[in-house]
Design an enzyme around this catalytic site. Structure first.
Site, PDB file in Angstrom:
ATOM      1  N   GLY A  11       0.819  -1.210   0.000  1.00  0.00           N
ATOM      2  CA  GLY A  11       0.000   0.000   0.000  1.00  0.00           C
ATOM      3  C   GLY A  11       0.846   1.250   0.000  1.00  0.00           C
ATOM      4  O   GLY A  11       0.767   2.060   0.923  1.00  0.00           O
ATOM      5  N   VAL A  62      -3.818  -7.114  -1.750  1.00  0.00           N
ATOM      6  CA  VAL A  62      -3.214  -7.579  -0.500  1.00  0.00           C
ATOM      7  C   VAL A  62      -3.959  -8.760   0.100  1.00  0.00           C
ATOM      8  O   VAL A  62      -3.398  -9.531   0.882  1.00  0.00           O
ATOM      9  CB  VAL A  62      -3.127  -6.401   0.500  1.00  0.00           C
ATOM     10  CG1 VAL A  62      -4.484  -6.060   1.076  1.00  0.00           C
ATOM     11  CG2 VAL A  62      -2.136  -6.702   1.609  1.00  0.00           C
ATOM     12  N   TYR A 153     -12.293  -2.130  12.509  1.00  0.00           N
ATOM     13  CA  TYR A 153     -10.922  -1.645  12.330  1.00  0.00           C
ATOM     14  C   TYR A 153     -10.074  -1.917  13.568  1.00  0.00           C
ATOM     15  O   TYR A 153      -8.946  -2.427  13.474  1.00  0.00           O
ATOM     16  CB  TYR A 153     -10.968  -0.148  12.028  1.00  0.00           C
ATOM     17  CG  TYR A 153      -9.641   0.493  11.730  1.00  0.00           C
ATOM     18  CD1 TYR A 153      -9.043   0.349  10.487  1.00  0.00           C
ATOM     19  CD2 TYR A 153      -9.004   1.288  12.686  1.00  0.00           C
ATOM     20  CE1 TYR A 153      -7.829   0.967  10.205  1.00  0.00           C
ATOM     21  CE2 TYR A 153      -7.800   1.903  12.411  1.00  0.00           C
ATOM     22  CZ  TYR A 153      -7.214   1.743  11.171  1.00  0.00           C
ATOM     23  OH  TYR A 153      -6.007   2.351  10.895  1.00  0.00           O
ATOM     24  N   ILE A 186      -3.302  10.845  11.965  1.00  0.00           N
ATOM     25  CA  ILE A 186      -2.281  11.320  11.043  1.00  0.00           C
ATOM     26  C   ILE A 186      -2.959  12.043   9.879  1.00  0.00           C
ATOM     27  O   ILE A 186      -4.029  11.624   9.410  1.00  0.00           O
ATOM     28  CB  ILE A 186      -1.440  10.135  10.525  1.00  0.00           C
ATOM     29  CG1 ILE A 186      -0.899   9.300  11.686  1.00  0.00           C
ATOM     30  CG2 ILE A 186      -0.303  10.638   9.636  1.00  0.00           C
ATOM     31  CD1 ILE A 186       0.004  10.036  12.661  1.00  0.00           C
TER      32      ILE A 186
END
Length: 243
Positions: A11, A62, A153, A186
């Site tokens: 990624g 992935v 998540y 972030i």
């Protein structure tokens, strides 16, 4: 720091992944990175960050173990050797749990957790044979702090921490270290998608008072890739939100 070493970043076209690709190249490494489907963007990154023959973009899902094996083979064919992998590829499908579909759950597990297995498993035997390897997983503070709307998540990110701790015990005798970084909030696409009122509340919870930069997470990843005596550890890059 990384002259004559080769690393694979899953990624690698945006956010923390792209910042890691850039940081590794700046430190002298050969770098391969995977991308899901946007070949134009991947080629732009190669032109932007690459210097000669030191960068390789590989289109790969992935979630697919066979593709992971083929990716590792491509990297070795191009650069002859692989010294470390950064397990960065991931997605978030945030919503309240009572509204979460089975598909929201399954695709998050398959991408974030199965993807971690796929690339670690595809590379670890080579690391064992060469008696050297570095595995760094990009987890999240969501693994250690409850975050609204992130049951799926958070589950995958907590699973990654259990993964690196157990794997580190298994492979340390072969000169392989396995660690994780746990970014907080972030300034990436995921941060930009958060409504302004929620951003303001989040910033009030961060002692340093700002969102982090992807480059700051990349610096921590590079630190773990070059370290010889840290394994099974998680470094929080979170502005203090876990304090």
């Amino acid at each position: 720091m990384f002259t004559d070493q080769t690393f694979l970043v899953t990624g690698g076209t945006r956010g923390i992944g792209k910042a890691t690709v850039q940081a590794l190249i700046e430190r002298g490494a050969n770098v391969a990175f995977t991308y899901q489907s946007n070949r134009v963007l991947a080629e732009q990154i190669c032109e932007e960050l690459g210097q000669g023959n030191n960068i390789l973009a590989v289109e790969a899902d992935v979630q697919d173990f066979t593709q992971a094996q083929k990716t590792i083979a491509q990297v070795k064919e191009r650069f002859n050797q692989l010294h470390g992998v950064v397990l960065n590829a991931g997605i978030a499908r945030d919503k309240p749990f009572y509204m979460m579909s089975e598909e929201d759950w399954d695709v998050t597990i398959q991408t974030n957790l199965k993807g971690t297995f796929n690339y670690a498993r595809a590379s670890v035997f080579d690391f064992i044979k060469q008696k050297y390897g570095r595995i760094v997983c990009v987890s999240s503070v969501s693994a250690m702090k409850g975050v609204l709307g992130q049951v799926n998540y958070s589950t995958t990110k907590a699973g990654q921490i259990g993964f690196i701790k157990s794997l580190a015990k298994e492979v340390s005798k072969f000169g392989i270290t396995v660690n994780a970084v746990a970014p907080g909030f972030i300034a990436t696409d995921m941060w930009n998608d958060i409504p302004d009122d929620r951003k303001a509340k989040i910033l009030g919870e961060i002692p340093l008072g700002r969102a982090g930069e992807a480059s700051e997470v990349a610096d921590a990843i590079c630190f773990l890739l070059q370290s010889n005596y840290i394994t099974g550890s998680v470094i929080a890059v979170d502005g203090g939100i876990l304090i």
